[in-house]
Design a protein around this motif. Structure first.
Motif: not given
Ligand code: MTE
Ligand code: CO
Length: 444
Positions: A224-231, A284-285
């Protein structure tokens, strides 16, 4: 042992004045103060009472007088809708080291672990690490998307996530760069700075497995890919096996909603694995069949070995421990009986044993572990000892339930060389000087 074998810790520059009082730089004034308090300590030991008359702020408050707080009505309940620590503990704060930060805004601060009486970190003291500053995400605008190799791509709202059956667990989070400045020698004269990129929190949230099952993971999926919502868009690849094991999507810490600093409204926790994988402001995952090789797992968070190759995907935080008192911030204040305190942890499971040495690793004795001893959580330990003004070289050595033993730096460097910043889990040495001052030193 001679002075040549010791490298004394360098002090972080521009430490605030109150930090100096509490044990940042070892100033001449502080040495004098400590010398004075050690003398007073002798008298206290004789009196058998800590905080005797000589140390009182206002002698009028001492027995047999009736102190102020017994004579007047106290404050009402209206003043503190959200409770704050008492004013006398205002020195217990997160601190940063100016020269560690590239930009004018600090991007990392440190937990005051020398003030922790136990294994839980209060929310307001959890160290922070932001690669692109702290994002402020209104809960009504929050969305978590799951896409890729799934039967049903989904978008969850904050309320959707909270409708799933919750789970709660204690876990430590350690930044891969914790103790990173110490690889080449003793650098920072304070346990807050050498070991403070760690916290241990009681998380509540939803197992990641539950959300992935809701979307329906395809049989070809492996990562899985974990993505942050910060800049910074902090993004990491995680093997599906780990994602389905003990990872959680959490919204609560220590019984209240996440702090903005810790990724409000929702963050990922990846128990036992390096902190940068615990993506905050989780957006997002993606489910896939191979790793993504993003920036944070190629140019960063890899260790360059002496042969020019780099270790990659160095996920697990190996067993480690540190003595938090005595420490540079917690010097010796009195002769006689003492209690040494410290913290131990392992990304592989439970801590099984902590040994402590007072003589630089020649003799060892088992410390007492204060339960509960939980897997992938901090464990608080203590050891009673006597001090009569002699020099000590304090060390602690953790062992976990796999039988792994925390290494000395020399042993670690034999394998990894000296290029690393990350994954320094070596044994820390504190030199207790005859005057009670404690310094960060390197014994090899
Ligand atoms: N997640 C996002 N989105 N952005 C970040 O900058 N920093 C990572 C990780 N998750 C980061 C992030 C790093 S390097 C660490 S060590 C931990 O968060 C720190 O978590 P904390 O701030 O709760 O201590
Ligand atoms: Co980090």
């Amino acid at each position: 042992m001679t002075d040549k074998t010791r490298t004394r810790g360098r002090l972080p520059m521009q430490i605030p004045a109150d930090a100096q009082r509490q044990g940042g730089p070892v100033s001449a004034a502080r040495r004098r103060f400590l010398a004075g308090s050690a003398a007073a300590g002798g008298a206290l030991a004789a009196g058998g009472l800590l905080g005797g008359k000589a140390l009182a702020g206002n002698p009028e408050n001492l027995p047999p007088n009736i102190p102020d707080w017994s004579r007047y009505l106290g404050a009402g309940v209206d003043a503190h809708p959200y409770g704050m620590p008492v004013e006398f503990e205002s020195h217990v704060v997160r601190r940063n080291v100016e020269w560690l930060t590239a930009t004018s805004e600090s991007s990392v601060n440190f937990t005051p672990i020398h003030e922790m009486d136990g294994f839980v970190t209060p929310n307001g003291l959890c160290f922070e690490r932001h690669h692109g500053g702290m994002a402020i995400v209104p809960p009504e605008d929050y969305r978590l998307m799951i896409n890729g190799l799934v039967d049903r791509p989904l978008i969850f709202t904050y309320q959707d996530i909270m409708r799933f059956p919750p789970e709660s667990r204690f876990h430590f989070l350690e930044c891969a760069a914790n103790s990173g400045m110490e690889w080449r020698g003793a650098q920072l004269n304070g346990v807050q700075y050498t070991h403070g990129m760690i916290h241990c929190v009681y998380y509540t949230g939803v197992p990641l497995k539950t959300l992935l099952q809701e979307a329906g993971v395809k049989t070809s999926a492996k990562w899985i890919l974990a993505e942050g919502g910060d800049s910074a868009g902090m993004t990491r690849s995680i093997p599906l096996e780990k994602a389905l094991d003990d990872c959680m999507v959490v919204y609560s810490m220590n019984g209240e909603r996440l702090r903005a600093e810790q990724g409000y409204p929702v963050r990922l926790i990846v128990p036992g694995w390096e902190g940068n994988m615990w993506v905050k402001w989780l957006r997002r995952i993606e489910v896939g069949d191979k790793a993504w090789y993003h920036r944070e797992e190629t140019s960063k968070y890899t260790d360059l070995l002496p042969n020019g190759k780099a270790r990659k995907f160095t996920w697990v935080m190996d067993a480690k421990s540190v003595i938090t008192s005595p420490s540079p911030e917690k010097p010796m204040r009195a002769e006689g009986p003492q209690v040494l305190k410290g913290l131990a942890w392992s990304g592989h499971g439970r801590i099984s044993r902590v040994d402590v040495s007072l003589d630089g690793g020649i003799n060892w004795q088992a410390a007492q572990l204060h339960g509960p001893v939980l897997p992938k959580a901090l464990t608080f330990f203590t050891l009673p000892f006597e001090w009569h003004g002699q020099e000590l070289l304090l060390q602690s050595r953790a062992m976990d339930e796999t039988g792994y033993v925390q290494p000395r730096m020399a042993a670690l460097q034999e394998v990894r060389g000296v290029n690393s910043i990350y994954h320094n889990n070596s044994i820390q040495t504190w030199l207790v000087n005859a005057n009670g001052v404690v310094d960060n030193v390197r014994l090899g």
